[in-house]
Motif scaffolding. Structure first.
Motif, mmCIF file in Angstrom:
data_model
loop_
_atom_site.group_PDB
_atom_site.id
_atom_site.type_symbol
_atom_site.label_atom_id
_atom_site.label_comp_id
_atom_site.label_asym_id
_atom_site.label_seq_id
_atom_site.Cartn_x
_atom_site.Cartn_y
_atom_site.Cartn_z
ATOM 1 N N GLY A 120 -5.278 -20.153 68.567
ATOM 2 C CA GLY A 120 -3.818 -20.062 68.525
ATOM 3 C C GLY A 120 -3.269 -20.139 67.106
ATOM 4 N N SER A 121 -2.010 -19.699 66.947
ATOM 5 C CA SER A 121 -1.323 -19.733 65.642
ATOM 6 C C SER A 121 0.163 -19.960 65.882
ATOM 7 C CB SER A 121 -1.532 -18.418 64.873
ATOM 8 O OG SER A 121 -2.899 -18.166 64.632
ATOM 9 N N SER A 122 0.849 -20.457 64.865
ATOM 10 C CA SER A 122 2.286 -20.713 64.948
ATOM 11 C C SER A 122 2.903 -20.342 63.584
ATOM 12 C CB SER A 122 2.560 -22.174 65.286
ATOM 13 O OG SER A 122 3.949 -22.412 65.387
ATOM 14 N N ILE A 123 3.285 -19.062 63.434
ATOM 15 C CA ILE A 123 3.687 -18.520 62.129
ATOM 16 C C ILE A 123 5.208 -18.564 61.951
ATOM 17 C CG2 ILE A 123 3.639 -16.477 60.636
ATOM 18 C CD1 ILE A 123 0.920 -17.789 61.018
ATOM 19 N N ALA A 124 5.625 -19.056 60.768
ATOM 20 C CA ALA A 124 7.025 -19.013 60.336
ATOM 21 C C ALA A 124 7.064 -18.334 58.960
ATOM 22 C CB ALA A 124 7.616 -20.413 60.258
ATOM 23 N N VAL A 125 8.253 -17.813 58.572
ATOM 24 C CA VAL A 125 8.370 -17.060 57.319
ATOM 25 C C VAL A 125 9.562 -17.564 56.521
ATOM 26 C CG1 VAL A 125 9.770 -15.270 58.406
ATOM 27 C CG2 VAL A 125 8.502 -14.735 56.336
ATOM 28 N N GLU A 183 6.808 -15.674 52.000
ATOM 29 C CA GLU A 183 5.733 -16.641 52.245
ATOM 30 C C GLU A 183 5.690 -16.973 53.742
ATOM 31 O OE1 GLU A 183 5.675 -19.050 47.966
ATOM 32 O OE2 GLU A 183 6.582 -19.976 49.737
ATOM 33 N N ILE A 184 4.473 -17.287 54.231
ATOM 34 C CA ILE A 184 4.326 -17.673 55.643
ATOM 35 C C ILE A 184 3.604 -19.013 55.736
ATOM 36 C CG2 ILE A 184 4.342 -15.304 56.525
ATOM 37 C CD1 ILE A 184 1.276 -15.435 56.608
ATOM 38 N N SER A 185 3.824 -19.681 56.873
ATOM 39 C CA SER A 185 3.178 -20.978 57.155
ATOM 40 C C SER A 185 2.697 -20.982 58.605
ATOM 41 C CB SER A 185 4.162 -22.127 56.917
ATOM 42 O OG SER A 185 3.589 -23.370 57.271
ATOM 43 N N ASP A 186 1.549 -21.630 58.837
ATOM 44 C CA ASP A 186 0.990 -21.736 60.188
ATOM 45 C C ASP A 186 1.047 -23.203 60.611
ATOM 46 O OD1 ASP A 186 -0.358 -21.577 62.571
ATOM 47 O OD2 ASP A 186 -2.042 -20.430 61.763
ATOM 48 N N GLY A 187 1.823 -23.480 61.680
ATOM 49 C CA GLY A 187 1.966 -24.859 62.140
ATOM 50 C C GLY A 187 0.868 -25.310 63.089
ATOM 51 N N ASN A 188 -0.112 -24.448 63.390
ATOM 52 C CA ASN A 188 -1.183 -24.802 64.318
ATOM 53 C C ASN A 188 -2.187 -25.717 63.616
ATOM 54 O OD1 ASN A 188 -3.945 -24.368 65.723
ATOM 55 N ND2 ASN A 188 -2.490 -23.433 67.153
ATOM 56 N N MET A 189 -2.629 -26.786 64.326
ATOM 57 C CA MET A 189 -3.549 -27.750 63.730
ATOM 58 C C MET A 189 -4.928 -27.156 63.459
ATOM 59 S SD MET A 189 -4.324 -30.082 67.124
ATOM 60 C CE MET A 189 -5.446 -31.145 66.206
ATOM 61 N N PHE A 190 -5.229 -26.002 64.090
ATOM 62 C CA PHE A 190 -6.524 -25.363 63.883
ATOM 63 C C PHE A 190 -6.437 -24.192 62.892
ATOM 64 C CE2 PHE A 190 -6.649 -27.059 68.262
ATOM 65 C CZ PHE A 190 -7.680 -27.979 68.118
ATOM 66 N N ALA A 191 -5.384 -24.163 62.041
ATOM 67 C CA ALA A 191 -5.182 -23.054 61.114
ATOM 68 C C ALA A 191 -6.389 -22.852 60.200
ATOM 69 C CB ALA A 191 -3.929 -23.295 60.281
ATOM 70 N N GLY A 192 -7.076 -23.941 59.848
ATOM 71 C CA GLY A 192 -8.202 -23.825 58.931
ATOM 72 C C GLY A 192 -9.380 -23.086 59.521
ATOM 73 N N SER A 193 -9.573 -23.162 60.846
ATOM 74 C CA SER A 193 -10.711 -22.513 61.492
ATOM 75 C C SER A 193 -10.312 -21.358 62.380
ATOM 76 C CB SER A 193 -11.485 -23.546 62.338
ATOM 77 O OG SER A 193 -10.620 -24.140 63.299
ATOM 78 N N SER A 194 -9.017 -21.152 62.518
ATOM 79 C CA SER A 194 -8.533 -20.076 63.395
ATOM 80 C C SER A 194 -7.316 -19.415 62.729
ATOM 81 C CB SER A 194 -8.167 -20.634 64.777
ATOM 82 O OG SER A 194 -7.640 -19.618 65.612
ATOM 83 N N GLN A 195 -7.579 -18.623 61.687
ATOM 84 C CA GLN A 195 -6.490 -18.002 60.925
ATOM 85 C C GLN A 195 -5.856 -16.830 61.686
ATOM 86 O OE1 GLN A 195 -9.157 -17.963 57.130
ATOM 87 N NE2 GLN A 195 -7.036 -17.630 56.438
ATOM 88 N N ALA A 196 -4.536 -16.733 61.545
ATOM 89 C CA ALA A 196 -3.814 -15.623 62.165
ATOM 90 C C ALA A 196 -4.044 -14.340 61.342
ATOM 91 C CB ALA A 196 -2.332 -15.939 62.240
ATOM 92 N N THR A 197 -3.773 -13.201 61.966
ATOM 93 C CA THR A 197 -3.850 -11.901 61.288
ATOM 94 C C THR A 197 -2.436 -11.356 61.082
ATOM 95 O OG1 THR A 197 -5.998 -11.397 62.283
ATOM 96 C CG2 THR A 197 -4.710 -9.533 61.430
#
Length: 287
Positions: free
Chosen positions: A221-226, A261-275
């Motif tokens: 999962g991912s949670s992207i903001a801009v 700039e973008i930010s990922d609020g998901n706690m697994f961002a380090g191992s599950s990067q968004a595209t």
């Protein structure tokens, strides 16, 4: 007309006539001085007198150009000289002279010309207008350099994502999105600095700057903001969404740079990067 007779008789001697023709255009003036020489035989000593009569010249005027004919009648042993040189168009006067003596006919010609001289001149005024080229009205009476200071009018700009990218690899960290290309098809004149910043065209007191980022979530999962930056300063932050969007109304000037700039609020961002997707929903625009 002077006339000779045979001594002791009243038989006149008819002198031969000589016809001279003069043709030309100009001003002809003839002056004749008649003279006569008479030979006689006498049985006594005495004085022989000769009566000479001359005719006055008749003057004919010509308007413009024309031709003149002069007739000269002379007696025995007479010498007639006619000189007429015409170098141009003018007026001519003719004289008829009859004489039994020798004489000389001269002509004085004053040519005239009706041609009018034509004169012209040209004036060249050279000027240089500095960039940006806008219409400038100026009067100049000499060659020089003309410069004008103008303010470039505002024009909308845009850029689109070129190729897919990856999202942040750390939770809640802001990462700049790169690899953009100018959207000159929709917004002519658009430029992108170092593939990362949209460069503003012209000045506007309240322009709308908007960004949209389309993305695909990672495995967990991912949670992207801009958010948007103007010359390095944050001007607007959006909430989590897909696509993630943000907009701001700000004053813009020529050459302002806008980045995303973008930010990922998901706690697994380090191992599950968004595209980050390169679609029609991924863009930055200044309008």
């Amino acid at each position: 007309m002077p006339m000779n007779v045979i001594p002791g008789a009243s038989i006149p001697v008819i002198p031969p006539f000589v016809l001279a023709g003069v043709a030309g255009s100009g001003a002809l003036l003839a002056s004749v001085v008649p003279s006569s020489t008479v030979l006689g035989t006498g049985t006594a000593v005495g004085l022989l007198g000769v009566a000479v009569a001359s005719r006055q010249p008749n003057t004919a005027g010509f308007g413009g150009s024309g031709s003149a004919t002069a007739r000269v009648v002379a007696g025995p042993s007479a010498k007639v000289i006619v000189s007429a040189a015409f170098g141009g168009e003018g007026r001519a006067a003719t004289t008829n002279a009859v004489s039994v003596g020798g004489g000389e006919l001269s002509a004085e010609i004053v040519p005239s010309s009706g041609a009018a001289a034509a004169f012209y001149s040209t004036v060249t005024v050279a000027g240089i207008i500095t960039y940006p080229g806008v219409p400038v009205v100026a009067q100049s009476s000499s060659v020089g350099t003309l410069s004008a200071t103008v303010t470039l009018g505002f024009r909308a700009s845009g850029m689109n994502k070129s190729g897919a990218g990856t999202g942040p690899n750390t939770q809640n960290s802001w990462v700049q999105v790169t690899n953009w290309v100018a959207d000159t098809a929709t917004y002519p004149g658009s430029t992108v600095d170092t593939n990362s910043a949209l460069v503003n065209q012209g000045s506007k007191a309240s322009a709308t700057v908007a960004a949209s980022i389309a993305w695909t979530a990672g495995t967990f999962g991912s949670s992207i903001a801009v958010r948007l930056k103007q010359n390095g300063t944050v001007i607007g932050t959006g909430t989590t969404a897909n696509p993630a969007i943000v907009s701001a109304a700000v004053a813009v000037a020529v050459g302002d740079r806008f980045t995303v700039e973008i930010s990922d609020g998901n706690m697994f961002a380090g191992s599950s990067q968004a595209t980050i997707n390169a679609t029609s929903s991924t863009y930055v625009r200044i309008t």
